[in-house]
Design a protein around this motif. Structure first.
Motif, mmCIF file in Angstrom:
data_model
loop_
_atom_site.group_PDB
_atom_site.id
_atom_site.type_symbol
_atom_site.label_atom_id
_atom_site.label_comp_id
_atom_site.label_asym_id
_atom_site.label_seq_id
_atom_site.Cartn_x
_atom_site.Cartn_y
_atom_site.Cartn_z
ATOM 1 N N SER A 95 0.835 -1.007 0.033
ATOM 2 C CA SER A 95 -0.075 -0.095 -0.006
ATOM 3 C C SER A 95 0.885 1.170 -0.060
ATOM 4 C CB SER A 95 -0.903 -0.030 1.368
ATOM 5 O OG SER A 95 -0.380 0.063 2.315
ATOM 6 N N PRO A 96 0.227 2.544 -0.307
ATOM 7 C CA PRO A 96 1.167 3.526 -0.488
ATOM 8 C C PRO A 96 1.474 3.997 1.045
ATOM 9 C CG PRO A 96 -0.921 3.885 -1.689
ATOM 10 C CD PRO A 96 -1.049 2.648 -0.985
ATOM 11 N N GLY A 97 2.777 4.122 0.896
ATOM 12 C CA GLY A 97 3.355 4.514 2.262
ATOM 13 C C GLY A 97 3.910 3.081 3.295
ATOM 14 N N ARG A 98 3.498 1.970 2.979
ATOM 15 C CA ARG A 98 3.839 0.888 3.796
ATOM 16 C C ARG A 98 3.869 -0.461 2.641
ATOM 17 N NH1 ARG A 98 2.489 0.022 9.588
ATOM 18 N NH2 ARG A 98 2.204 2.341 9.346
ATOM 19 N N CYS A 99 5.185 -1.010 2.792
ATOM 20 C CA CYS A 99 5.403 -2.145 2.081
ATOM 21 C C CYS A 99 5.982 -3.070 2.764
ATOM 22 C CB CYS A 99 6.378 -1.837 0.847
ATOM 23 S SG CYS A 99 5.567 -0.473 -0.271
ATOM 24 N N SER A 100 5.236 -4.286 2.894
ATOM 25 C CA SER A 100 5.797 -5.276 3.721
ATOM 26 C C SER A 100 5.567 -6.848 2.903
ATOM 27 C CB SER A 100 5.095 -5.790 4.917
ATOM 28 O OG SER A 100 5.590 -4.398 5.650
ATOM 29 N N GLY A 101 6.663 -7.631 2.655
ATOM 30 C CA GLY A 101 6.577 -8.943 1.800
ATOM 31 C C GLY A 101 7.722 -9.085 1.303
ATOM 32 N N VAL A 102 7.461 -10.102 0.377
ATOM 33 C CA VAL A 102 8.674 -10.534 -0.553
ATOM 34 C C VAL A 102 8.386 -10.056 -1.986
ATOM 35 C CG1 VAL A 102 9.578 -12.664 -1.700
ATOM 36 C CG2 VAL A 102 8.642 -12.725 0.868
ATOM 37 N N ARG A 103 9.675 -9.609 -2.580
ATOM 38 C CA ARG A 103 9.529 -9.009 -4.126
ATOM 39 C C ARG A 103 10.244 -9.977 -4.909
ATOM 40 N NH1 ARG A 103 7.224 -3.886 -4.483
ATOM 41 N NH2 ARG A 103 7.935 -3.653 -6.177
ATOM 42 N N SER A 104 9.764 -10.449 -5.867
ATOM 43 C CA SER A 104 10.537 -11.343 -6.795
ATOM 44 C C SER A 104 11.404 -10.785 -7.902
ATOM 45 C CB SER A 104 9.400 -12.137 -7.618
ATOM 46 O OG SER A 104 8.781 -12.907 -6.838
ATOM 47 N N ARG A 105 12.744 -11.262 -8.116
ATOM 48 C CA ARG A 105 13.573 -10.973 -8.915
ATOM 49 C C ARG A 105 14.183 -12.045 -9.834
ATOM 50 N NH1 ARG A 105 18.146 -7.971 -7.099
ATOM 51 N NH2 ARG A 105 18.281 -7.354 -9.227
ATOM 52 N N PRO A 106 14.848 -11.693 -10.839
ATOM 53 C CA PRO A 106 15.209 -12.877 -11.675
ATOM 54 C C PRO A 106 16.270 -13.858 -10.902
ATOM 55 C CG PRO A 106 15.193 -11.121 -13.157
ATOM 56 C CD PRO A 106 14.874 -10.750 -11.682
ATOM 57 N N ASP A 107 17.149 -13.205 -10.045
ATOM 58 C CA ASP A 107 18.136 -13.777 -9.426
ATOM 59 C C ASP A 107 17.895 -14.292 -8.034
ATOM 60 O OD1 ASP A 107 18.032 -11.361 -8.558
ATOM 61 O OD2 ASP A 107 20.045 -10.917 -8.052
ATOM 62 N N GLY A 108 16.558 -14.022 -7.561
ATOM 63 C CA GLY A 108 15.991 -14.412 -6.284
ATOM 64 C C GLY A 108 14.856 -13.599 -5.367
ATOM 65 N N GLU A 109 14.889 -13.429 -4.341
ATOM 66 C CA GLU A 109 13.635 -12.858 -3.670
ATOM 67 C C GLU A 109 14.404 -11.688 -2.959
ATOM 68 O OE1 GLU A 109 11.292 -15.806 -2.004
ATOM 69 O OE2 GLU A 109 9.920 -15.717 -3.979
ATOM 70 N N ASP A 110 13.829 -10.583 -2.295
ATOM 71 C CA ASP A 110 14.015 -9.780 -1.475
ATOM 72 C C ASP A 110 12.844 -9.824 -0.594
ATOM 73 O OD1 ASP A 110 16.204 -8.996 -2.997
ATOM 74 O OD2 ASP A 110 15.219 -7.157 -3.825
#
Length: 192
Positions: free
Chosen positions: A58-73
């Motif tokens: 949500s705007p101003g608050r981000c929590s969780g996993v983000r996917s990338r080609p070389d892994g996850e953040d």
């Protein structure tokens, strides 16, 4: 807000109640041996890389996993906050852990003190899906083709030379017109 501590051979990120509910976990544990680098990022939105995975975005608050080609953040950040970033090796559960903490400089010093001495390990080379271009030290052209490989659309380099008589016959009945727009005598915008 999250709190980062070093417990033995692990860096433990304990999330606040809201971040924990949004990310569906209360803590993240990372082995100290997997740390490549730790730094503080002043702009919270710069740590958001890749595609949003499971979590709350949500705007101003981000929590969780983000996917990338070389892994996850893993991220748990708030708007207008300073973020602690833990860069990790390829064998770790995440490539980066980025969290908003109350005192990021103190947390950075604590994590740096726990990191192993010596040079940080070199990151693995990314998989090569194309040959290196000329500005990268390779011999491929701007389209990624190695020397000697023709274009898919064709450059005509491997074709026999053009037959002049045949070209004249093909263009004999072609109507040619001048492609010049005549100037108007009264000026460019129609005014005299």
């Amino acid at each position: 807000m999250a709190h980062v501590t070093v417990e033995g051979t692990e860096v433990v990120v304990r999330l606040g109640l809201r971040e924990g509910l949004a990310a569906r976990r209360r803590q993240v544990r990372v082995p100290v041996s997997a740390l490549r680098d730790v730094h503080v990022e002043r702009s919270w939105w710069r740590v958001l890389r890749g595609r949003a995975g499971h979590g709350t975005w949500s705007p101003g608050r981000c929590s969780g996993v983000r996917s990338r080609p070389d892994g996850e953040d893993f991220v748990a950040v708030r708007a207008e906050s300073t973020v602690l970033c833990l860069e990790l090796d390829a064998g770790a559960p995440y490539r980066r852990v980025a969290v908003s903490v109350p005192d990021p400089e103190r947390a950075e010093r604590a994590v740096r003190a726990a990191m192993p001495e010596g040079d940080p390990p070199e990151p693995p080379d990314p998989p090569q899906h194309r040959p290196p271009l000329q500005h990268e030290g390779g011999t491929a052209d701007d389209h990624g083709r190695p020397p000697g490989v023709g274009s898919r659309t064709g450059s005509g380099a491997g074709q026999p030379p053009l037959d002049d008589e045949r070209a004249l016959r093909a263009n004999a009945d072609r109507v040619r017109r001048e492609h010049v727009v005549p100037r108007r005598p009264d000026g460019p915008d129609g005014a005299p």
